[in-house]
Design an enzyme around this catalytic site. Structure first.
Site, PDB file in Angstrom:
ATOM      1  N   ASN A 482       0.847  -1.189   0.000  1.00 27.51           N
ATOM      2  CA  ASN A 482       0.000   0.000   0.000  1.00 27.51           C
ATOM      3  C   ASN A 482       0.884   1.241   0.000  1.00 27.51           C
ATOM      4  O   ASN A 482       1.343   1.707   1.035  1.00 27.51           O
ATOM      5  CB  ASN A 482      -0.908  -0.025   1.221  1.00 27.51           C
ATOM      6  CG  ASN A 482      -1.969   1.055   1.155  1.00 27.51           C
ATOM      7  OD1 ASN A 482      -1.755   2.107   0.551  1.00 27.51           O
ATOM      8  ND2 ASN A 482      -3.099   0.796   1.773  1.00 27.51           N
ATOM      9  N   ASP A 483       1.103   1.748  -1.185  1.00 23.60           N
ATOM     10  CA  ASP A 483       1.972   2.911  -1.384  1.00 23.60           C
ATOM     11  C   ASP A 483       1.572   4.105  -0.535  1.00 23.60           C
ATOM     12  O   ASP A 483       2.347   5.036  -0.344  1.00 23.60           O
ATOM     13  CB  ASP A 483       1.859   3.363  -2.842  1.00 23.60           C
ATOM     14  CG  ASP A 483       2.877   2.694  -3.727  1.00 23.60           C
ATOM     15  OD1 ASP A 483       3.877   2.202  -3.206  1.00 23.60           O
ATOM     16  OD2 ASP A 483       2.658   2.679  -4.951  1.00 23.60           O
TER      17      ASP A 483
END
Ligand code: BGC
Length: 811
Positions: A482-483
């Site tokens: 999850n950037d």
């Protein structure tokens, strides 16, 4: 509401209403030369790299949306119109766009004239070929004035959009015969130019944009077309374009083809010129000659179709669900191939400027296409691994033209290294090619630093081992998958990017349960690989770290009813009952259930039930719940999105399959199937109006239940969703899994399924598999017959190349 329909026999989606709720696009080319084409003829072309070698210009976020492209204007004396409705927007008598496998046709009918434009990039060709077929369906003679149109981009798509003080003075063209050459900057450092030809003598042309349109006109009303007279303008600076003018007279019933070639050429430094200031056109002329008749074009299109037949014949399924079959057999595989080619660089949501090839993205994409083109998967793995650092860390992205790590996007995403194990083992399981492990691969592309690819896998594994936090869980670094969960960022400056701002990881306790689960899953793959190649000492060493991780997850990652998502910088829980917002997240629950952590103790079932209860909704499974309603500086970008969108409680379709696979670990085929259908585009075709984007490919995100408009999708095409859903449906629901020693059969299906058939080509042999489910089971194979003989276990042994066998599976 629908805007078209599937034509499965021709492997096409047929759009019958040009006013789609968003441009519905297709991709042409799959090796070096690429184009994007929308259902109304919008889009652009580039060679290899959408940033550095942009051939034609495109304006993003324009008004109206999707303005500019490869247009044909027809002036028939009565009306001025285009086969794709746009840009003229003259009402057509009929319209049809067919998007197929790497080709599109757009047909319009007006005043008894039918105009059909075919667009494709022939195999092994650095050009887009367009065939415009004009047909007179009336009893009168038709005199048509045909204007083509493309707008050149000044190569670097980024500077093309900003450096006008220079750009407006650099443009240069050459016009010879019926070919318009774009040679801006060729005189100096560039060794490449582009061209646009037509296979007929032209009666005029234009290459200066303002002359063609008139300064106050838009794409819909070029002055020259309205007047029916080209100006033969020669561009010097400003904005060069290419427009051929051809007059066509059609007798009643007569038809005529015009063939256009939009191509790219590279010349050696000492071979650039024909004479002073005249470019060497030899290669361009050779390509033009290959497609100078409609017959030659048709042959090239047949070759492209045959190529796709071959790719798509590796895995075909027949179930009682037509919508499922068309996704597995056609569109999902096609999308996987497109994500292989483009990673996340060029779509109608990705500008082609910002992002190159992602390290984690490309490895995940690989599981979607490795069976189609193992040789190219091999090359991709080496390219990716070459951007790694000696400690296993890696650049988050690399640039396709140079294949070098892209420092602007940075590094330190601590999930990245583990994906290399997925990519490599998936390749070997498919191909049986263990020699890739001995391939010398550099670090950071530095010559002389080469070690074996196997060593790259070891440092990938150890990167997690060497970066554990105080609870024995993996440190998340800049972010995990999850950037936008940026736990070491603390950004209060709106002018900086969450992705590249300083990573304040010194003393941080930010640990990720997503990486923990990932480590267990692919760590086991690594162990299995070590054992398969006889490296038992390494297998044993690795197994100890995995066992320790499983214990750490059970001890510090379990919240009572689900898996915690992470610990923040200060060591506080995220994704726990203790939190007010973001109590539960999909990623850690996906990965820890896929890893089967606590399966016997009931943790897997419990976690999945919590997902069902709290994250599932009509349109899919949202990423987290409740959504964040304010900005949390200690969480970063995730809380910057409004509730229900993107990483803040959007349905991030990429990770829905993680839960689907988790459900198959638990053996609940009914749930897996229900989740699969919810986000599968062919099943949401009926709500295209709400969904907005193409019904033939997955979108990255569907607005979640907390959004203003739940069900509205964005970011179609370039998303790991394609590979993950293909992987989930083929390997976990249908359950056909390549292994080192053969094909494992382990379906996990809805109980109402009576069975299904799969034809799988694997390492040169063909397996005709028939699964029967007379008793309504969800999982569990009771017997397998191969050519009538019962086998032990559920792995079909390898057949010799060229052989074929019949496999009967009883559940
Ligand atoms: C990126 C992925 C990332 C995902 C979730 C995508 O846009 O390409 O690398 O894992 O977003 O943040």
């Amino acid at each position: 509401m629908k805007y078209g329909h599937f034509d499965d026999n021709r492997r096409e989606y047929v759009i019958t209403n040009p006013r789609t709720p968003w441009p519905w696009i297709n991709y042409l080319g799959n090796e070096d030369f690429f184009s994007l084409v929308s259902n109304t003829g919008g889009g652009y072309s580039f060679y290899k790299d959408a940033k550095f070698r942009r051939i034609t210009r495109y304006r993003y976020n324009n008004v109206p949306m999707d303005s500019g492209g490869k247009y044909f204007y027809i002036n028939d004396g009565e009306s001025v119109w285009s086969p794709g409705w746009k840009p003229c927007k003259t009402e057509l008598d009929s319209y049809e766009c067919r998007h197929g496998m790497n080709y599109s046709t757009i047909k319009g009918v007006k005043n008894g004239v039918e105009a059909e434009a075919l667009y494709f990039v022939p195999l092994k060709t650095w050009a887009e070929v367009q065939k415009l077929t004009l047909r007179n369906t009336t009893n009168e003679v038709k005199k048509l004035k045909i204007f083509s149109f493309v707008e050149w981009c000044l190569w670097n798509a980024a500077t093309d959009m900003e450096n006008f003080q220079r750009n407006f003075s650099t443009g240069e063209v050459e016009i010879e015969d019926s070919v318009i050459y774009h040679k801006t900057e060729y005189k100096e450092r560039r060794d490449h130019f582009a061209y646009y030809s037509v296979n007929e003598p032209m009666q005029g042309f234009d290459t200066d944009r303002e002359t063609f349109f008139g300064l106050y006109n838009g794409f819909d009303e070029p002055q020259t077309v309205l007047e029916g007279a080209p100006r033969n303008s020669e561009a010097h600076g400003w904005s060069p374009i290419a427009s051929h003018y051809v007059e066509v007279t059609l007798q009643p019933g007569e038809s005529k083809d015009l063939v256009y070639v939009l191509g790219y050429v590279e010349n050696a430094q000492d071979d650039k010129w024909e004479s002073k200031n005249i470019i060497n056109k030899t290669k361009a002329k050779a390509t033009i000659a290959r497609f100078d008749t409609a017959e030659k074009v048709d042959v090239a299109l047949e070759e492209l179709k045959a190529y796709w037949d071959k790719l798509l014949n590796v895995f075909t399924v027949k179930t009682s669900e037509e919508k499922l079959d068309r996704m597995v057999n056609i569109w999902n595989q096609y999308q996987c191939m497109i994500t292989f080619c483009f990673s996340r660089s060029a779509s109608f949501f990705e500008s082609g400027i910002g992002r190159g090839m992602g390290f984690r993205d490309s490895n995940q994409d690989l599981v979607g296409f490795v069976h189609q083109i193992p040789e190219r998967a091999r090359e991709r793995i080496i390219d990716i691994a070459s951007t790694q650092f000696p400690d296993g860390g890696c650049y988050h992205q690399y640039q396709p033209l140079t294949k070098k790590g892209n420092n602007e996007i940075g590094q330190g995403f601590n999930d990245d290294p583990m994906w290399l194990i997925l990519g490599t083992t998936a390749y070997i399981k498919e191909s049986g090619d263990f020699t890739i492990l001995d391939e010398p691969v550099p670090f950071d592309n530095e010559a002389g630093s080469e070690v074996s690819l196997f060593h790259h896998l070891t440092v990938s594994f150890d990167h997690v081992v060497n970066n554990l936090g105080p609870l024995g869980l993996p440190l998340s670094g800049r972010a995990d998958w999850n950037d936008c969960l940026n736990l070491n960022c603390f950004s209060n400056d709106p002018n900086e990017s969450f992705q590249t701002t300083e990573n304040k990881s010194e003393g941080s306790q930010a640990q990720s349960l997503m990486i923990a689960g990932l480590f267990v899953v692919y760590g086991r793959d690594y162990v299995e690989l070590c054992k398969t190649i006889g490296n038992f000492a390494e297998a044993e060493r690795a197994q100890k770290h995995i066992d320790a991780m499983v214990e750490a997850i059970k001890l510090n990652g379990w919240d009572g009813d689900w898996f915690i998502r992470a610990y923040d910088y200060f060591g506080n829980k995220i994704g726990s009952k203790e939190n007010e917002e973001g109590k539960i997240f999909i990623e850690s629950n996906g990965w820890c259930t896929m890893a089967g952590i606590g399966l016997e103790e009931g943790m897997v079932a419990k976690a999945l039930d919590s997902v069902k209860e709290r994250l599932d909704c009509e349109h899919g499974i949202v990423l987290n719940n409740p959504p964040f309603t304010k900005y949390y500086i200690e969480y970063g970008e995730i809380s910057s999105y409004p509730p229900g969108y993107k990483e803040n409680a959007g349905i991030f379709c990429h990770n829905n399959p993680w839960i689907i696979i988790g459900e198959t670990v638990q053996g609940r085929g009914d749930r897996a199937w229900e989740y699969f259908r919810k986000i599968c585009p062919s099943y949401t075709e009926e709500i295209s109006e709400l969904h907005k984007v193409e019904p033939y490919v997955y979108a990255q995100m569907i607005a979640g239940k907390d959004a203003f408009k739940p069900g509205e999708a964005k970011n179609s095409w370039l998303t790991g969703t394609a590979a993950w859903n293909y992987y989930a449906i083929t390997q976990y629901i249908l359950g056909i899994q390549p292994t080192y020693t053969g094909l494992r059969i382990e379906p996990c299906i809805a109980p109402e399924w009576k069975g299904f058939q799969v034809t799988r080509k694997f390492r040169g042999a063909t397996y005709e598999i028939e699964v029967r489910n007379p008793n309504g089971a969800m999982k569990g194979v009771s017997s397998i017959l191969v050519d009538g003989k019962r086998i032990e276990g559920n792995i079909i042994p390898l057949m010799p190349a060229g052989a074929s066998c019949k496999v009967e599976v009883l559940m």
